[in-house]
Design a protein around this motif. Structure first.
Motif, PDB file in Angstrom:
ATOM      1  N   UNK A   1       1.158   6.973   4.129  1.00  0.00           N
ATOM      2  CA  UNK A   1       0.473   5.928   4.883  1.00  0.00           C
ATOM      3  C   UNK A   1      -0.745   6.540   5.564  1.00  0.00           C
ATOM      4  N   UNK A   2      -1.913   5.998   5.278  1.00  0.00           N
ATOM      5  CA  UNK A   2      -3.147   6.499   5.870  1.00  0.00           C
ATOM      6  C   UNK A   2      -3.750   5.394   6.729  1.00  0.00           C
ATOM      7  N   UNK A   3      -4.266   5.773   7.889  1.00  0.00           N
ATOM      8  CA  UNK A   3      -4.810   4.771   8.807  1.00  0.00           C
ATOM      9  C   UNK A   3      -5.927   5.379   9.641  1.00  0.00           C
ATOM     10  N   UNK A   4      -6.869   4.523  10.022  1.00  0.00           N
ATOM     11  CA  UNK A   4      -7.944   4.890  10.937  1.00  0.00           C
ATOM     12  C   UNK A   4      -7.880   3.929  12.120  1.00  0.00           C
ATOM     13  N   UNK A   5      -7.748   4.481  13.333  1.00  0.00           N
ATOM     14  CA  UNK A   5      -7.635   3.697  14.567  1.00  0.00           C
ATOM     15  C   UNK A   5      -8.955   3.747  15.335  1.00  0.00           C
ATOM     16  N   UNK A   6      -9.412   2.573  15.781  1.00  0.00           N
ATOM     17  CA  UNK A   6     -10.682   2.461  16.496  1.00  0.00           C
ATOM     18  C   UNK A   6     -10.520   1.471  17.647  1.00  0.00           C
TER      19      UNK A   6
ATOM     20  N   UNK B   1       1.042  16.834   2.673  1.00  0.00           N
ATOM     21  CA  UNK B   1       2.427  17.245   2.855  1.00  0.00           C
ATOM     22  C   UNK B   1       3.246  16.414   3.835  1.00  0.00           C
ATOM     23  N   UNK B   2       2.659  15.451   4.545  1.00  0.00           N
ATOM     24  CA  UNK B   2       3.409  14.618   5.486  1.00  0.00           C
ATOM     25  C   UNK B   2       3.501  13.185   4.949  1.00  0.00           C
ATOM     26  N   UNK B   3       4.219  12.348   5.670  1.00  0.00           N
ATOM     27  CA  UNK B   3       4.379  10.949   5.260  1.00  0.00           C
ATOM     28  C   UNK B   3       3.256  10.058   5.768  1.00  0.00           C
ATOM     29  N   UNK B   4       2.506  10.549   6.762  1.00  0.00           N
ATOM     30  CA  UNK B   4       1.414   9.760   7.338  1.00  0.00           C
ATOM     31  C   UNK B   4       0.218  10.669   7.576  1.00  0.00           C
ATOM     32  N   UNK B   5      -0.960  10.050   7.571  1.00  0.00           N
ATOM     33  CA  UNK B   5      -2.178  10.748   7.996  1.00  0.00           C
ATOM     34  C   UNK B   5      -2.981   9.756   8.820  1.00  0.00           C
ATOM     35  N   UNK B   6      -3.191  10.090  10.088  1.00  0.00           N
ATOM     36  CA  UNK B   6      -3.874   9.192  11.007  1.00  0.00           C
ATOM     37  C   UNK B   6      -5.171   9.808  11.515  1.00  0.00           C
ATOM     38  N   UNK B   7      -6.169   8.955  11.647  1.00  0.00           N
ATOM     39  CA  UNK B   7      -7.436   9.319  12.278  1.00  0.00           C
ATOM     40  C   UNK B   7      -7.641   8.382  13.463  1.00  0.00           C
ATOM     41  N   UNK B   8      -8.034   8.940  14.596  1.00  0.00           N
ATOM     42  CA  UNK B   8      -8.330   8.141  15.784  1.00  0.00           C
ATOM     43  C   UNK B   8      -9.752   8.456  16.226  1.00  0.00           C
ATOM     44  N   UNK B   9     -10.549   7.411  16.486  1.00  0.00           N
ATOM     45  CA  UNK B   9     -11.930   7.578  16.937  1.00  0.00           C
ATOM     46  C   UNK B   9     -12.021   7.278  18.426  1.00  0.00           C
TER      47      UNK B   9
ATOM     48  N   UNK C   1      -2.075  16.162  10.811  1.00  0.00           N
ATOM     49  CA  UNK C   1      -1.667  14.789  10.554  1.00  0.00           C
ATOM     50  C   UNK C   1      -2.238  13.769  11.511  1.00  0.00           C
ATOM     51  N   UNK C   2      -2.991  14.213  12.542  1.00  0.00           N
ATOM     52  CA  UNK C   2      -3.553  13.301  13.538  1.00  0.00           C
ATOM     53  C   UNK C   2      -4.942  13.800  13.915  1.00  0.00           C
ATOM     54  N   UNK C   3      -5.911  13.514  13.080  1.00  0.00           N
ATOM     55  CA  UNK C   3      -7.286  13.917  13.364  1.00  0.00           C
ATOM     56  C   UNK C   3      -7.877  13.028  14.456  1.00  0.00           C
ATOM     57  N   UNK C   4      -8.535  13.647  15.418  1.00  0.00           N
ATOM     58  CA  UNK C   4      -9.224  12.892  16.470  1.00  0.00           C
ATOM     59  C   UNK C   4     -10.727  13.105  16.276  1.00  0.00           C
TER      60      UNK C   4
END
Length: 882
Positions: A215-220, A251-259, A272-275
């Motif tokens: 699951x890949x997501x970008x949070x804004x 290698x993980x189940x999720x990859x999240x980006x937060x702006x 797994x949690x790029x800011x």
């Protein structure tokens, strides 16, 4: 150790930590001003450490609420504590659990390191040493731990994110809620992250090469999710590319980006949690330029690629920083080259290297790609570590070949996964994979400075031979007066008088691969069966980060511009001729003569526009962009007068614009993009050339160009065309410029990122009134010195991209920036220290300006209190050695 050197950290003093922390269990109770963090650390003595040593944990501005060992309160006489350190005098010499509770104030954290709150969003930034602002810890990159984070918050903070995978979430009895995140991969504290807030998202599912769903997501921020779709697409393309090119699967189940809107850097690769700074996530055709889209693509890729080169394999200590950053920059450059135009990307990367790293190498801030000592590690996130570090990976690949390079990368991943590695361990993988001795290559990591390669060729018509002699020399740099020869691969070709490539053969008639490895002070090679006097094409694809001095005439270089098969050297040849012409114009101005634009360059560009411009518009745009004022200053080297350079370049551009006016006008009309906006390489290249043409047209005829720019500004359906038109009008000045600036500000009054472009444009206007304009803009309602993006846009652009006004002869520009640095330092020392690097070339200025710059630096140095970040930069500027 003297008091002056008390904080000096040396590579040679490295030793393993005395204790290891295998697991870290953190509980965050988020509160705007009183967040509590409980950390349970599973500690054990390090067999490689000192037996019986005290346990010394790092802190920074922390308040310790409680401490226990194996769930029993620790006696007060068993430890000492301060906001910056916790020392347990005699810890058990067996595995034990240390539980700490600390209190922090996220809202008051203006340093933007550790846990802070930005626009209602809780986020963390822990690289390089920010984790110690959360809890007391062994805050160093070689302490690898498995982290679990429980995050608790009130209902007004509905989103709770952490590293790794979500393992539990639910409601609390008090109406709040919690989420538990677990990262199964050991990592150092600098890669830890949490986020808490109320954000929108865009999401998708990525299927890995082995068939796993991620699951890949970008949070804004609320209402901005549509502007995050390009970032999400770039992420998925990056993931696929890393599988295809480097064999690296996520290698993980999720990859999240937060702006977030307040961020000191571009982005951070937390596992797994790029800011991200939202500047490198948010994009739409109305708010982002083609360059913004390309940057978003590259930086998304860069941070994702860190998952393997930086996260799964991290660096043993901060001296090895280039091992993750230089290597990952190389990887993101290759990704962008595959996604767009490889030739144009190579030119763009070399422009950045020369503009940012070459001056660093030539000034008081020079340091090796792997420095030997530092006082403040935040000051070594530099162009040398990043851009030159990437060039060294490219040099390595050239030396051993693509197949051996891939085998070396595979060996590195296999051998060092889950470890904190060193440069020596990295290079050893490639030596083993290639069977080559790479000891001499390692000098690139140890020596500062940019080597200068001198090339001289002799043609022997009787023997049909061409003999090329290459020499190298690296100038002294601070702390390194004596230099050893570097290993420099010089990619080359020979172009015949008829414009055709000559087949390379050695003296004995054997084929030559076109790579000469210059690894001694001097090397000579003879090519045989050369039927006419050739023009050498050297350093193709910019095969090494050096300065090339070659004895070719302007006409020789323009022959390469017309016929060379290497696009980089086509471009470089034209740039070299233009640089020489502008340098001669500077001499004319200083001597009171009127500079002239030579016919040979005009004719060469005219033929280029007729024959090749529309075949590769992005490349043509690079050709039409003459060397910048900083490029010319770098070539002059000393006693620099920025005003003379500005006038000289302006004069030559005006001459070219007038001479090529009819061709440029026709091309401008032909290049109009009628299709709906797309940020892809084809359309972006077409816009880039059209806007380069507009710029040169306006230089030759400001009235005609200004009218075209005004019409483009009024009718533009995308930010690229609109902002270029506005920039063109700032060169024309007058009422049209001021009206356009006002219209732009009104249109984007509610969009801070777009207003950053507006601030930046005004700060870069090369006219005496600009300093007063910039000072007035400090009071603009949309400006805030506490926001790094705003400060970089206005003050940073003035200091780093407006040489005539920053280096005004009266010293007022230097004084203004010094005032801002002193004012900013207590709140955000990282940002202040980066602004201070604008002074890095002060010693190359003419005596009057040099004296003003030195006075400004001395005033900064005398300010109290002064952070270690700024003190370190300014001290090195003033030759106060580490």
């Amino acid at each position: 150790m003297s008091a002056e050197n008390a904080s000096l950290i040396r590579l040679e003093d490295y030793r393993p930590t005395d204790y290891l922390i295998d697991t870290v269990a953190l509980t965050f109770r988020l509160h705007p001003t009183d967040t509590r963090i409980v950390s349970r650390l599973s500690v054990r003595p390090n067999p490689a450490g000192q037996t019986g040593a005290p346990l010394v944990l790092d802190g920074d501005d922390l308040t310790l609420v409680s401490i226990s060992l194996d769930d029993a309160p620790l006696a007060q006489d068993a430890y000492t504590v301060s906001p910056s350190r916790l020392v347990i005098t005699a810890p058990p010499q067996r595995p034990f659990t240390l539980t700490l509770e600390t209190a922090v104030n996220p809202t008051a954290n203006t340093k933007l390191m550790g846990l802070y709150r930005s626009s209602g969003v809780y986020c963390t930034q822990c690289e390089a040493d920010g984790f110690r602002r959360i809890t007391y810890f062994l805050d160093r990159p070689d302490v690898l731990s498995v982290y679990t984070a429980r995050i608790e918050a009130d209902a007004d903070t509905p989103l709770l994110l952490g590293n790794g995978n979500l393992v539990e979430a639910g409601a609390r009895a008090d109406g709040g809620h919690f989420a538990v995140w677990h990262d199964p991969f050991p990592k150092p504290g600098y890669l830890f992250a949490i986020v808490g807030g109320d954000l929108d998202k865009v999401e998708d599912v990525f299927i890995t090469a082995s068939g796993r769903e991620v699951k890949v997501a970008v949070y804004v921020e609320k209402g901005k999710s549509e502007r995050a779709r390009y970032a999400l697409d770039a992420l998925q393309r990056s993931m696929r590319w890393d599988e295809d090119v480097f064999g690296r699967e996520y290698d993980l189940d999720v990859f999240n980006i937060v702006a977030v809107s307040d961020f000191n850097m571009g982005a951070m690769e937390n596992k797994g949690l790029n800011i991200f700074n939202d500047k490198y996530v948010l994009a739409s055709e109305d708010t982002a330029t083609d360059g913004d889209y390309a940057n978003i693509e590259a930086i998304i890729a860069h941070e994702y690629f860190h998952n393997w080169t930086g996260n799964r394999i991290t660096c043993r200590d901060w001296f090895q920083l280039c091992l993750k950053e230089g290597l990952t920059v190389f990887r993101d450059q290759e990704f962008s080259s595959d996604a767009r135009s490889r030739a144009v990307k190579r030119i763009a990367d070399v422009r950045v290297l020369r503009a940012s790293q070459f001056p660093e190498d030539a000034g008081p801030l020079a340091h090796p790609v792997r420095p030997r000592a530092y006082k403040e590690i935040n000051n070594f996130y530099t162009a040398t570590v990043y851009e030159k570090g990437a060039e060294l990976i490219r040099v390595l690949k050239t030396l051993i070949g693509a197949q051996s390079f891939r085998r070396g990368m595979d060996l590195y991943f296999d051998r060092h996964d889950g470890t904190a590695a060193t440069i020596e361990e990295f290079i050893a993988c490639f030596a083993e994979a290639s069977g080559q001795d790479l000891a001499a290559f390692s000098r690139w990591y140890e020596q500062a400075g940019t080597p200068r390669v001198t090339a001289r060729g002799i043609y022997d018509a009787g023997n049909r031979t061409y003999t090329l002699t290459l020499t190298q020399e690296t100038p002294p740099t601070p702390g390194q007066p004596d230099k050893h020869p570097m290993v420099i691969p010089v990619a080359l070709g020979l172009v015949g008088a008829d414009g055709r490539e000559i087949a390379l053969k050695t003296a004995d008639g054997a084929p030559h691969d076109g790579i000469v490895v210059l690894d001694t002070a001097e090397k000579t090679i003879t090519f045989s069966q050369v039927d006419s006097s050739p023009t050498p094409s050297l350093l193709r694809e910019f095969s090494a980060p050096v300065i090339l001095d070659i004895d070719l005439s302007d006409d020789d270089l323009l022959r390469l511009f017309a016929y060379d098969t290497d696009p980089f050297n086509q471009w470089q040849s034209a740039q070299t001729v233009a640089t020489r012409i502008i340098r001669r114009a500077v001499d004319d101005i200083r001597a009171g003569r009127t500079p002239q634009t030579p016919d040979n360059l005009v004719h060469a560009l005219a033929e280029f526009l007729d024959a090749r411009a529309t075949r590769d518009p992005a490349f043509a745009a690079q050709v039409l962009a003459l060397p910048g004022e900083s490029d010319i200053a770098r070539e002059i080297g000393s006693d620099i007068d920025p005003d003379a350079i500005h006038v000289a370049r302006k004069t030559i551009r005006a001459g070219l614009g007038r001479a090529l006016a009819d061709k440029l006008a026709a091309l401008y009309n032909d290049l109009a993009v009628t299709a709906r906006y797309r940020p892809d390489a084809a359309q972006a290249g077409q816009r880039a050339l059209r806007n380069a043409v507009l710029d040169l047209l306006t230089a030759g005829d400001p009235t005609r160009g200004g009218a075209l720019a005004q019409a483009q500004f009024d009718s533009a359906d995308n930010m690229t065309d609109r902002i270029v038109a506005l920039a063109t009008l700032t060169h024309v000045a007058g009422l049209a410029c001021e009206n356009a600036l006002a219209a732009f500000a009104a249109r984007y009054a509610d969009n801070p990122l777009v207003l950053d472009k507006w601030f930046s444009l005004q700060a870069m206007i090369a006219e005496p009134e600009t300093l007063d304009r910039v000072k007035a803009l400090l009071d603009h309602p949309a400006f805030s010195l506490s926001n790094p993006n705003r400060t970089r846009a206005l003050v940073g652009s003035f200091a780093m991209a407006n040489p005539t006004q920053f280096a005004r002869p009266d010293g007022a520009g230097f004084a203004f920036v010094a005032d801002i640095i002193i004012r900013l330092d207590p709140a955000n020392p990282q940002l202040a220290s980066r602004l201070a690097t604008a002074f890095r070339t002060w010693k190359t200025l003419e005596p009057g300006r040099r004296a003003h710059a030195e006075a400004a630096l001395e005033r900064i140095a005398a300010a109290t209190p002064l952070s270690p970040d700024v003190s370190d930069i300014v001290g090195r500027m003033l030759d106060r050695a580490l």
